[in-house]
Scaffold this motif. Structure first.
Motif, mmCIF file in Angstrom:
data_model
loop_
_atom_site.group_PDB
_atom_site.id
_atom_site.type_symbol
_atom_site.label_atom_id
_atom_site.label_comp_id
_atom_site.label_asym_id
_atom_site.label_seq_id
_atom_site.Cartn_x
_atom_site.Cartn_y
_atom_site.Cartn_z
ATOM 1 N N THR A 232 -21.378 35.884 2.250
ATOM 2 C CA THR A 232 -22.604 35.076 2.353
ATOM 3 C C THR A 232 -22.860 34.505 3.756
ATOM 4 O O THR A 232 -23.904 33.909 3.991
ATOM 5 C CB THR A 232 -22.592 33.932 1.316
ATOM 6 O OG1 THR A 232 -21.327 33.279 1.341
ATOM 7 C CG2 THR A 232 -22.858 34.463 -0.075
ATOM 8 N N TRP A 233 -21.931 34.667 4.672
ATOM 9 C CA TRP A 233 -22.196 34.267 6.058
ATOM 10 C C TRP A 233 -23.432 34.999 6.593
ATOM 11 O O TRP A 233 -24.177 34.459 7.407
ATOM 12 C CB TRP A 233 -20.967 34.579 6.916
ATOM 13 C CG TRP A 233 -21.123 34.215 8.357
ATOM 14 C CD1 TRP A 233 -21.001 32.971 8.915
ATOM 15 C CD2 TRP A 233 -21.445 35.106 9.440
ATOM 16 N NE1 TRP A 233 -21.208 33.027 10.265
ATOM 17 C CE2 TRP A 233 -21.492 34.329 10.621
ATOM 18 C CE3 TRP A 233 -21.698 36.476 9.526
ATOM 19 C CZ2 TRP A 233 -21.772 34.883 11.872
ATOM 20 C CZ3 TRP A 233 -21.985 37.032 10.763
ATOM 21 C CH2 TRP A 233 -22.019 36.235 11.916
ATOM 22 N N LYS A 234 -23.643 36.195 6.104
ATOM 23 C CA LYS A 234 -24.817 36.983 6.504
ATOM 24 C C LYS A 234 -26.116 36.200 6.283
ATOM 25 O O LYS A 234 -27.066 36.338 7.029
ATOM 26 C CB LYS A 234 -24.901 38.278 5.673
ATOM 27 C CG LYS A 234 -23.734 39.226 5.870
ATOM 28 C CD LYS A 234 -24.024 40.607 5.267
ATOM 29 C CE LYS A 234 -24.030 40.661 3.775
ATOM 30 N NZ LYS A 234 -22.723 40.588 3.137
ATOM 31 N N VAL A 235 -26.125 35.423 5.232
ATOM 32 C CA VAL A 235 -27.333 34.663 4.869
ATOM 33 C C VAL A 235 -27.650 33.628 5.949
ATOM 34 O O VAL A 235 -28.787 33.536 6.436
ATOM 35 C CB VAL A 235 -27.137 33.976 3.496
ATOM 36 C CG1 VAL A 235 -28.292 33.031 3.188
ATOM 37 C CG2 VAL A 235 -26.975 35.028 2.402
ATOM 38 N N PHE A 236 -26.640 32.872 6.341
ATOM 39 C CA PHE A 236 -26.854 31.843 7.376
ATOM 40 C C PHE A 236 -27.223 32.493 8.707
ATOM 41 O O PHE A 236 -28.074 32.000 9.435
ATOM 42 C CB PHE A 236 -25.584 30.996 7.552
ATOM 43 C CG PHE A 236 -25.165 30.312 6.288
ATOM 44 C CD1 PHE A 236 -25.951 29.324 5.717
ATOM 45 C CD2 PHE A 236 -23.977 30.655 5.646
ATOM 46 C CE1 PHE A 236 -25.567 28.697 4.540
ATOM 47 C CE2 PHE A 236 -23.584 30.025 4.485
ATOM 48 C CZ PHE A 236 -24.383 29.045 3.927
ATOM 49 N N ASP A 237 -26.540 33.584 8.995
ATOM 50 C CA ASP A 237 -26.762 34.253 10.275
ATOM 51 C C ASP A 237 -28.196 34.782 10.381
ATOM 52 O O ASP A 237 -28.728 34.924 11.474
ATOM 53 C CB ASP A 237 -25.750 35.395 10.435
ATOM 54 C CG ASP A 237 -25.699 35.901 11.859
ATOM 55 O OD1 ASP A 237 -25.546 35.062 12.776
ATOM 56 O OD2 ASP A 237 -25.849 37.117 12.061
ATOM 57 N N ALA A 238 -28.790 35.051 9.227
ATOM 58 C CA ALA A 238 -30.169 35.552 9.229
ATOM 59 C C ALA A 238 -31.184 34.401 9.182
ATOM 60 O O ALA A 238 -32.391 34.632 9.077
ATOM 61 C CB ALA A 238 -30.373 36.489 8.038
#
Lengths: 390, 45
Positions: A34-40
């Motif tokens: 879910t780090w992908k979510v913040f990074d986006a």
């Protein structure tokens, strides 16, 4: 290079690393969840409740970072389905975090009912117990809506697999998936769902004999056919990076005697079967596996790839020199103050462990939270791994 | 509502009644596979 060739090249790289063969470059398996979510630029509540937002986040990640494999293509949550059903479940989230409550679907006394009369027991006992009287109140329109969301979710799984594979050349990790049957050992299911952490910890001391019988019967029923399937197979399937993906978590609450009693016998049989057929199993050892290293040290090189989490990568290498390692990137590296430090550490990992063979770069934890990595560090590491300079 | 008034409370009779009502006709051949994962999501999720 077209995505099919890229996919094949990546599979070969993972396979060669698992076999300790020399490789022209070390692959990077992204343990990004879910780090992908913040990074986006999104928050979790936005992405977990809207499949289109989650899709955008995965695309953002793969457009920005070139990686050879990806842990999660955005499909590791089913909140759209459970929320359509309208009753709170065990998983929870807010804008910044996601988690699961310790829970138990059974008691020690009902474990065998669950296993031997699964369909009826789940429908008539487990679900009403979980949801209370409201289980019986679900209107037909709610069921239809839930089923509709569920279909959308299953289509999302298929679409994301296609997108990541065809556009980005990301290969499939291993043949097992939820629709065709995952490798699920009794001990893991006991902790994850049947008894939960607290009750299983107690039961391993108070009800050891019953638990031993249960784990043996479960594993014979669920893992036995997997072993037969492996032994009847033609060997490695080059559509996948590995021939199996096995999740280990429950060992973290076991001592070695409990591990030997409730887990190891059937796990060893399965791993030996892969070894016999020249196949390679990836084990994702969540938490720490180091104190169980001796159990894995007698397998031939090429049989096991250990994806480690909290363990020190060099300690694992010296304890299990026969096992390929996936890992190495700690949170400290991913959050280093200077990008150069993150890249230098990565270079050192590839130069030492990589030179010996049997090493695949990955993050030493599932990147889940906003602060698990700095974007600039991650980008620089990915660029370095793909031939760029510091 | 309680168990005795709920049309889908029993297994397999009630369950089958529910499945027929919620799964479109064209998807019925795959109903076992589809329902297995849905029930798992409701149970474990």
């Amino acid at each position: 290079m077209d995505s099919k060739k890229l996919r094949e090249e990546r599979i070969q790289l993972f396979r060669d690393c698992a076999l300790f063969r020399p490789v022209k470059r070390i692959p990077h398996f992204a343990n990004a969840v879910t780090w992908k979510v913040f990074d986006a630029g999104h928050t979790l509540d936005e992405a977990l409740t809207d499949l289109e937002v989650m899709r955008e986040c995965v695309i953002h990640f793969l457009d920005r970072y070139t990686v050879d494999g990806l842990m999660d293509t955005g499909i590791r949550n089913q909140f759209t389905v459970t929320e359509a059903f309208g009753l709170p479940g065990y998983y929870y989230y807010d804008s910044e975090s996601i988690g699961i409550r310790d829970h138990m679907l059974c008691t020690v006394d009902t474990l065998f009912d669950y296993m031997r009369d699964y369909d009826r027991f789940v429908w008539e006992e487990v679900l009403p117990e979980k949801y209370g009287d409201e289980w019986y109140d679900r209107d037909l329109s709610v069921w239809k809506k839930t089923f509709g969301e569920y279909l959308r979710y299953t289509m999302f799984i298929v679409k994301m697999a296609s997108l990541t594979s065809r556009k980005y050349g990301i290969p499939s990790l291993a043949p097992n998936n939820p629709m065709t049957g995952t490798i699920n050992f009794a001990a893991e299911e006991l902790m994850a769902n049947l008894l939960g952490i607290k009750e299983l910890s107690t039961a391993m001391r108070r009800n050891a004999s019953l638990l031993k019988d249960f784990t043996q019967e479960w594993d014979e029923k669920k893992i036995g056919p997997q072993i037969e399937k492996v032994l009847a197979s033609k060997g490695p399937d080059m559509k996948y990076c590995f021939d199996a993906s096995i999740l280990m978590l429950v060992h973290n609450i076991m001592n070695t005697k409990q591990f030997e009693t409730f887990y190891w016998p059937q796990l060893e049989k399965l791993l030996r079967a892969y070894g016999k057929k020249g196949m390679n199993a990836r084990i994702f050892a969540e938490g720490s596996i180091l104190r169980f290293a001796d159990y894995f040290s007698s397998f031939d090189r090429g049989t096991l790839t250990m994806h480690i989490e909290n363990d020190d990568v060099f300690e694992i290498r010296s304890s299990m020199p026969n096992v390929a390692i996936m890992g190495g990137l700690t949170t400290e590296v991913l959050r280093a103050d200077h990008v150069r430090d993150a890249v230098e550490y990565t270079k050192m990992l590839c130069g030492t462990l990589g030179a010996e063979g049997g090493f695949i770069l990955s993050e030493g934890r599932m990147l889940s939270y906003r602060n698990d990595a700095y974007s600039a560090n991650y980008k620089a590491i990915c660029d370095f791994m793909n031939g760029g300079g510091i | 509502m309680d168990r005795k008034d709920c049309f889908y409370a029993s297994y397999p009779e009630g369950y089958d009644r529910l499945v027929k009502k919620i799964i479109p006709f064209w998807l019925r051949p795959a109903k076992d596979m589809l329902m297995r994962l849905l029930v798992t999501i409701l149970k474990d999720g």
